[in-house]
Design a protein around this motif. Structure first.
Motif, PDB file in Angstrom:
ATOM      1  N   GLN A   1      52.210  15.774 -11.170  1.00 27.03           N
ATOM      2  CA  GLN A   1      50.762  15.837 -11.098  1.00 27.03           C
ATOM      3  C   GLN A   1      50.160  15.300  -9.941  1.00 27.03           C
ATOM      4  O   GLN A   1      49.102  15.995  -9.118  1.00 27.03           O
ATOM      5  N   ALA A   2      50.721  14.063  -9.172  1.00 20.29           N
ATOM      6  CA  ALA A   2      50.353  13.835  -8.110  1.00 20.29           C
ATOM      7  C   ALA A   2      50.588  14.659  -6.930  1.00 20.29           C
ATOM      8  O   ALA A   2      49.700  15.160  -5.925  1.00 20.29           O
ATOM      9  N   ALA A   3      51.809  15.410  -7.023  1.00 23.40           N
ATOM     10  CA  ALA A   3      52.329  16.618  -6.118  1.00 23.40           C
ATOM     11  C   ALA A   3      51.333  17.621  -6.325  1.00 23.40           C
ATOM     12  O   ALA A   3      51.015  18.272  -5.058  1.00 23.40           O
ATOM     13  N   ASP A   4      50.940  18.121  -7.520  1.00 24.80           N
ATOM     14  CA  ASP A   4      50.027  19.123  -7.617  1.00 24.80           C
ATOM     15  C   ASP A   4      48.721  18.902  -7.006  1.00 24.80           C
ATOM     16  O   ASP A   4      48.158  19.776  -6.150  1.00 24.80           O
ATOM     17  N   TYR A   5      48.030  17.562  -6.937  1.00 22.94           N
ATOM     18  CA  TYR A   5      46.909  17.398  -6.565  1.00 22.94           C
ATOM     19  C   TYR A   5      46.958  17.071  -4.814  1.00 22.94           C
ATOM     20  O   TYR A   5      45.969  17.508  -4.306  1.00 22.94           O
ATOM     21  N   ALA A   6      48.144  16.861  -4.565  1.00 26.87           N
ATOM     22  CA  ALA A   6      48.343  16.731  -2.964  1.00 26.87           C
ATOM     23  C   ALA A   6      48.227  18.195  -2.462  1.00 26.87           C
ATOM     24  O   ALA A   6      47.768  18.094  -1.342  1.00 26.87           O
ATOM     25  N   ALA A   7      48.859  18.983  -3.141  1.00 27.75           N
ATOM     26  CA  ALA A   7      48.869  20.415  -2.659  1.00 27.75           C
ATOM     27  C   ALA A   7      47.470  20.874  -2.498  1.00 27.75           C
ATOM     28  O   ALA A   7      46.892  21.438  -1.549  1.00 27.75           O
TER      29      ALA A   7
END
Length: 230
Positions: free
Chosen positions: A56-62
């Motif tokens: 989820q963190a990676a998705d929001y970072a993208a």
């Protein structure tokens, strides 16, 4: 699993530090929030939860990166559009609408289209139109208008006839255009059917040949740019 999660956490931390100067957006804050949850879960041994939070963190970072790129593109387009508008205002102060009508019209239309593209959030297209406007206005300069009237002198003094006058650079720069000058002034000569007879002191009207703007009577003390032929 541990190695994967540790690697993902490391990449996320690096990305967030790199983007720190653009950090004031909702996606970045959510990414940091889920990153902290992932770190806590990892430290407590809940690797499955840590992996999910990391994703989820990676998705929001993208999403944050996409947002940042969009804002950078918006800022660049806004800057270039403002530069084009400023240049247009300057060109207008030099009467470019009269002296450079073609390029002025291109600039006006390009800025309007660039504004539409900007509000549609197509920043790349907005920049293209802004640059087109700047390119169009690049040769605009302060000029004296070409003369609209010319006072005929004697044949003995200046060899004045329609042929000679038409050939002057600030008139038509082309003696073969003498008939255009004659047709515009034949009512001012003694015999309208005889273009060879033209009297000193006659005030000739110089018609526009290519849509150029003309104003005032020819002044021998002024330096005029030659007529630009289209």
């Amino acid at each position: 699993m541990k190695r994967f999660i540790f690697f993902l956490l490391f990449v996320l931390c690096t990305a967030l530090v790199f983007s720190a100067s653009y950090d004031n957006n909702q996606y970045s804050r959510k990414s940091r929030f889920y990153l902290s949850l992932a770190q806590r879960s990892f430290d407590s041994g809940d690797y499955e939860a840590s992996a999910e939070y990391s994703r989820q963190a990676a998705d929001y970072a993208a999403q944050s990166e996409a947002y940042i790129q969009k804002m950078v593109a918006r800022s660049e387009a806004e800057t270039l559009m403002n530069t084009a508008r400023t240049r247009l205002t300057w060109a207008k102060s030099l009467n470019a609408e009269k002296f450079f009508p073609d390029v002025y019209s291109i600039a006006v239309d390009s800025i309007a289209l660039g504004s539409d593209a900007f509000y549609a959030e197509d920043y790349a297209l907005s920049k293209e139109y802004a640059q087109k406007a700047l390119d169009a206005l690049s040769n605009v300069r302060d000029v004296d208008p070409l003369p609209q009237y010319y006072v005929v002198r004697s044949w003995r003094d200046a060899k004045h006839c329609f042929w000679t006058i038409a050939g002057y650079p600030y008139v038509f720069d082309d003696s073969f255009q003498w008939r255009k000058l004659y047709e515009a002034n034949k009512d001012k000569i003694p015999d309208p059917d005889n273009p060879n007879l033209i009297l000193p002191g006659t005030v000739l009207t110089i018609p526009s040949l290519y849509g150029e703007y003309r104003e005032g009577t020819f002044d021998p003390g002024k330096k005029y740019d030659p007529l630009v032929k289209n």
